[in-house]
Design a protein around this motif. Structure first.
Motif, PDB file in Angstrom:
ATOM      1  N   ILE A 180       0.830  -1.202   0.000  1.00  0.00           N
ATOM      2  CA  ILE A 180       0.000   0.000   0.000  1.00  0.00           C
ATOM      3  C   ILE A 180       0.864   1.251   0.000  1.00  0.00           C
ATOM      4  O   ILE A 180       0.614   2.215  -0.741  1.00  0.00           O
ATOM      5  CB  ILE A 180      -0.934   0.005   1.229  1.00  0.00           C
ATOM      6  CG1 ILE A 180      -2.013  -1.072   1.077  1.00  0.00           C
ATOM      7  CG2 ILE A 180      -1.584   1.367   1.435  1.00  0.00           C
ATOM      8  CD1 ILE A 180      -2.887  -1.232   2.293  1.00  0.00           C
ATOM      9  N   PHE A 181       1.912   1.243   0.819  1.00  0.00           N
ATOM     10  CA  PHE A 181       2.792   2.415   0.923  1.00  0.00           C
ATOM     11  C   PHE A 181       3.456   2.722  -0.416  1.00  0.00           C
ATOM     12  O   PHE A 181       3.504   3.873  -0.853  1.00  0.00           O
ATOM     13  CB  PHE A 181       3.851   2.172   2.002  1.00  0.00           C
ATOM     14  CG  PHE A 181       4.785   3.339   2.205  1.00  0.00           C
ATOM     15  CD1 PHE A 181       4.424   4.393   3.030  1.00  0.00           C
ATOM     16  CD2 PHE A 181       6.016   3.385   1.567  1.00  0.00           C
ATOM     17  CE1 PHE A 181       5.272   5.477   3.215  1.00  0.00           C
ATOM     18  CE2 PHE A 181       6.877   4.463   1.744  1.00  0.00           C
ATOM     19  CZ  PHE A 181       6.501   5.517   2.573  1.00  0.00           C
ATOM     20  N   PHE A 182       3.945   1.688  -1.094  1.00  0.00           N
ATOM     21  CA  PHE A 182       4.648   1.919  -2.356  1.00  0.00           C
ATOM     22  C   PHE A 182       3.691   2.228  -3.503  1.00  0.00           C
ATOM     23  O   PHE A 182       4.086   2.857  -4.488  1.00  0.00           O
ATOM     24  CB  PHE A 182       5.544   0.731  -2.697  1.00  0.00           C
ATOM     25  CG  PHE A 182       6.728   0.597  -1.771  1.00  0.00           C
ATOM     26  CD1 PHE A 182       7.527   1.691  -1.472  1.00  0.00           C
ATOM     27  CD2 PHE A 182       7.055  -0.620  -1.187  1.00  0.00           C
ATOM     28  CE1 PHE A 182       8.614   1.587  -0.614  1.00  0.00           C
ATOM     29  CE2 PHE A 182       8.125  -0.742  -0.332  1.00  0.00           C
ATOM     30  CZ  PHE A 182       8.915   0.374  -0.042  1.00  0.00           C
ATOM     31  N   ASP A 183       2.442   1.796  -3.380  1.00  0.00           N
ATOM     32  CA  ASP A 183       1.440   2.217  -4.370  1.00  0.00           C
ATOM     33  C   ASP A 183       1.285   3.732  -4.361  1.00  0.00           C
ATOM     34  O   ASP A 183       1.082   4.360  -5.409  1.00  0.00           O
ATOM     35  CB  ASP A 183       0.083   1.563  -4.073  1.00  0.00           C
ATOM     36  CG  ASP A 183       0.005   0.127  -4.580  1.00  0.00           C
ATOM     37  OD1 ASP A 183       0.873  -0.260  -5.389  1.00  0.00           O
ATOM     38  OD2 ASP A 183      -0.910  -0.592  -4.151  1.00  0.00           O
ATOM     39  N   LYS A 184       1.400   4.318  -3.173  1.00  0.00           N
ATOM     40  CA  LYS A 184       1.226   5.768  -3.028  1.00  0.00           C
ATOM     41  C   LYS A 184       2.548   6.529  -3.116  1.00  0.00           C
ATOM     42  O   LYS A 184       2.552   7.740  -3.352  1.00  0.00           O
ATOM     43  CB  LYS A 184       0.560   6.073  -1.683  1.00  0.00           C
ATOM     44  CG  LYS A 184      -0.836   5.489  -1.533  1.00  0.00           C
ATOM     45  CD  LYS A 184      -1.400   5.781  -0.154  1.00  0.00           C
ATOM     46  CE  LYS A 184      -2.788   5.195   0.009  1.00  0.00           C
ATOM     47  NZ  LYS A 184      -3.334   5.431   1.372  1.00  0.00           N
ATOM     48  N   ASN A 185       3.666   5.822  -2.884  1.00  0.00           N
ATOM     49  CA  ASN A 185       4.984   6.472  -2.846  1.00  0.00           C
ATOM     50  C   ASN A 185       5.997   5.657  -3.644  1.00  0.00           C
ATOM     51  O   ASN A 185       7.047   5.274  -3.138  1.00  0.00           O
ATOM     52  CB  ASN A 185       5.463   6.614  -1.396  1.00  0.00           C
ATOM     53  CG  ASN A 185       4.465   7.316  -0.498  1.00  0.00           C
ATOM     54  OD1 ASN A 185       4.401   8.535  -0.446  1.00  0.00           O
ATOM     55  ND2 ASN A 185       3.674   6.529   0.214  1.00  0.00           N
ATOM     56  N   SER A 186       5.669   5.391  -4.893  1.00  0.00           N
ATOM     57  CA  SER A 186       6.505   4.505  -5.711  1.00  0.00           C
ATOM     58  C   SER A 186       7.934   5.015  -5.864  1.00  0.00           C
ATOM     59  O   SER A 186       8.873   4.222  -6.020  1.00  0.00           O
ATOM     60  CB  SER A 186       5.874   4.318  -7.095  1.00  0.00           C
ATOM     61  OG  SER A 186       5.687   5.573  -7.732  1.00  0.00           O
ATOM     62  N   GLU A 187       8.125   6.339  -5.786  1.00  0.00           N
ATOM     63  CA  GLU A 187       9.463   6.916  -5.981  1.00  0.00           C
ATOM     64  C   GLU A 187      10.407   6.582  -4.823  1.00  0.00           C
ATOM     65  O   GLU A 187      11.631   6.721  -4.957  1.00  0.00           O
ATOM     66  CB  GLU A 187       9.357   8.436  -6.135  1.00  0.00           C
ATOM     67  CG  GLU A 187       9.050   9.217  -4.866  1.00  0.00           C
ATOM     68  CD  GLU A 187       7.594   9.170  -4.420  1.00  0.00           C
ATOM     69  OE1 GLU A 187       7.277   9.815  -3.403  1.00  0.00           O
ATOM     70  OE2 GLU A 187       6.799   8.497  -5.096  1.00  0.00           O
TER      71      GLU A 187
END
Length: 243
Positions: free
Chosen positions: A185-192
């Protein structure tokens, strides 16, 4: 529709509501299943409760908030009837609690993360003498599933997976252990940010999720599993449930 029919329908509806047994569901901060931030509540569990109440009218599921540490006391005092997304590994036997538990309905795990720099997977396997960020009240494999067990490292307990990830990114800790589902979930929103971290190929623990129930609960474990199967194809459950 005549007045008699309307009255009959209204009466039948009121009887149905009156007859529904309240099932009190203990919920503590466990991303992505149940989250509370700035007074706002979210998570899969809220959607599940809504769906469970839609598919039948014999039971009325309602959430009772607790915490990871307090949930054992709330369970034994019957403040709640059941808790979703539990594992038999997580302290229930240690507290000598009598309970009923369903078969697994979902699976998960927790991974180690660190700031990448020039590090590799070996860095995440050497925990001693590092600062390790953990979620307060959770049980961890490297601590033999014992809360507050001593270990040759600086253990820092917090109440935020997101905070732990951000602390690692800022160099305010060496390693954090985060549930794999929350990392997604975190990387879906903060892929960078993903390329700035090294994520372990190994798990601290792999667990199966079950429903833990008091022996006095109005609903049986077989009925609970039957209802879960009825909602398994709903959007909130489709990827999560494994039957």
């Amino acid at each position: 529709m005549n007045i008699f029919t309307k009255v009959l329908i209204a009466f039948s509806f009121s009887i149905s509501i009156f007859a529904a047994k309240d099932i009190l569901v203990g919920a503590y901060h466990f991303p992505p299943f149940y989250m509370k931030k700035n007074g706002e509540k979210s998570g899969v569990l809220l959607e599940m409760i809504e769906e469970l109440n839609k598919v039948q009218n014999k039971y009325h599921f309602k959430i009772i908030e607790t915490s990871a540490r307090r949930r054992y006391r709330d369970f034994t005092s019957s403040r709640c009837d059941l808790i979703f997304f539990e594992s038999p590994k997580w302290g229930w036997s240690d507290h000598q609690i009598s309970y009923v538990m369903t078969p697994p309905f979902s699976f998960g795990g927790e991974k180690f993360i660190a700031l990448k720099k020039d590090r590799n997977q070996n860095y995440l396997k050497q925990l001693k003498k590092k600062m390790i960020l953990l979620f307060d009240g959770y049980h961890y494999g490297f601590l033999d599933y014992e809360v507050d067990k001593s270990f040759n490292a600086k253990i820092v307990y917090t109440n935020s997976h997101e905070g732990n990830i951000l602390s690692i990114l800022k160099g305010r800790g060496d390693i954090a252990i985060v549930t794999e589902s929350y990392l997604d979930i975190f990387f879906d929103k903060n892929s960078e940010l993903k390329d700035k971290l090294i994520i372990s190929e190994h798990y601290d623990q792999v667990y199966d999720h079950r429903v833990i129930m008091t022996k006095s609960s109005h609903i049986s474990k077989d009925m609970m599993m039957s209802l879960l199967k009825q909602i398994k194809d709903r959007p909130c459950c489709r990827k999560l449930f494994k039957f």
